[in-house]
Motif scaffolding. Structure first.
Motif, short mmCIF file in Angstrom:
data_model
loop_
_atom_site.label_atom_id
_atom_site.label_comp_id
_atom_site.label_asym_id
_atom_site.label_seq_id
_atom_site.Cartn_x
_atom_site.Cartn_y
_atom_site.Cartn_z
N LEU A 53 92.37 64.33 97.54
CA LEU A 53 92.28 62.90 97.85
C LEU A 53 92.30 62.05 96.58
CD1 LEU A 53 89.67 62.87 100.74
CD2 LEU A 53 92.13 62.46 100.90
N GLN A 54 91.60 62.50 95.55
CA GLN A 54 91.60 61.76 94.27
C GLN A 54 92.99 61.72 93.67
OE1 GLN A 54 88.63 63.54 91.69
NE2 GLN A 54 87.67 61.54 91.47
N LEU A 55 93.70 62.84 93.70
CA LEU A 55 95.05 62.88 93.15
C LEU A 55 95.98 61.97 93.94
CD1 LEU A 55 95.39 66.69 92.36
CD2 LEU A 55 95.18 64.82 90.72
N ALA A 107 88.29 66.87 98.10
CA ALA A 107 88.00 65.69 97.28
C ALA A 107 88.99 65.56 96.13
CB ALA A 107 86.58 65.75 96.75
N LEU A 108 89.36 66.68 95.52
CA LEU A 108 90.33 66.65 94.42
C LEU A 108 91.70 66.21 94.92
CD1 LEU A 108 91.09 67.24 91.47
CD2 LEU A 108 91.56 69.60 92.17
N CYS A 160 91.45 50.78 99.98
CA CYS A 160 92.34 50.55 98.83
C CYS A 160 93.61 49.86 99.32
CB CYS A 160 92.67 51.87 98.12
SG CYS A 160 93.55 53.07 99.13
N LEU A 192 95.12 59.26 95.64
CA LEU A 192 94.78 57.87 95.35
C LEU A 192 95.22 57.46 93.95
CD1 LEU A 192 91.25 57.55 96.97
CD2 LEU A 192 93.37 56.45 97.69
N ALA A 193 95.09 58.36 93.00
CA ALA A 193 95.50 58.04 91.63
C ALA A 193 97.00 57.84 91.53
CB ALA A 193 95.04 59.13 90.67
#
Length: 171
Positions: free
Chosen positions: A36-38, A33-34, A65, A40-41
């Motif tokens: 994927l968040q990085l 999850a981390l 997105c 996407l950010a």
């Protein structure tokens, strides 16, 4: 020889055995999850890399997105060009140019730069033209497709006999 009873470890009941697997699964899920968040950010920067873009496109298709349009001005190739005196307007040059998008993805229409130089390679003039200026009207679509060609016709003031070279760049 049998071992004495006091040296054999007592069996641990199943309910008392440590259960580490839920923590391992949780740690792996949180790590994914981390990551994927990085991604996407930082997708705008990563999307400009040809290696990352396909992966991000798949991820954004799943998550809903969007990615910024691909920008690779160096992928535009001039396929034909001609600079000649205007047939009816004295002191004006008629510049015709054909170019193609050799990028692997659609990208925004480029800004076209025309530079005129003399024998000493000194700049005599430089101008950048927006897509609506060199196409004669705003483009029908915001992006130029991979492999798509376009033609441009421009009228520019004749700098005289000092201009010996014309260069075309895309931005």
């Amino acid at each position: 020889m049998p071992r004495p009873a006091f040296s054999t470890p007592a069996p641990v009941p199943k309910s008392d055995q440590p259960r580490h697997w839920p923590w391992v699964v949780a740690a792996v899920a949180l790590t994914i999850a981390l990551v994927l968040q990085l991604m996407l950010a930082d997708r705008a920067r990563l999307a400009m890399d040809a290696g990352w873009r396909p992966r991000l496109q798949v991820l954004c298709d799943v998550l809903g997105c969007d990615l910024p349009a691909w920008r690779e001005p160096s992928a535009f190739r001039v396929t034909a060009r001609e600079v000649r005196p205007h047939p009816v307007a004295p002191g004006v040059l008629l510049v015709t140019l054909s170019f193609r998008n050799d990028a692997r993805w659609p990208q925004p229409w480029p800004v076209m730069e025309i530079a005129l130089t003399d024998l000493d390679d000194e700049a005599l003039g430089l101008r950048r033209f927006s897509p609506s200026e060199y196409l004669g009207a705003p483009p029908e679509t915001a992006l130029i497709a991979p492999g798509q060609s376009a033609s441009a016709t421009l009228e520019i003031l004749d700098p005289g006999k000092r201009a010996v070279a014309f260069t075309f760049e895309f931005h």
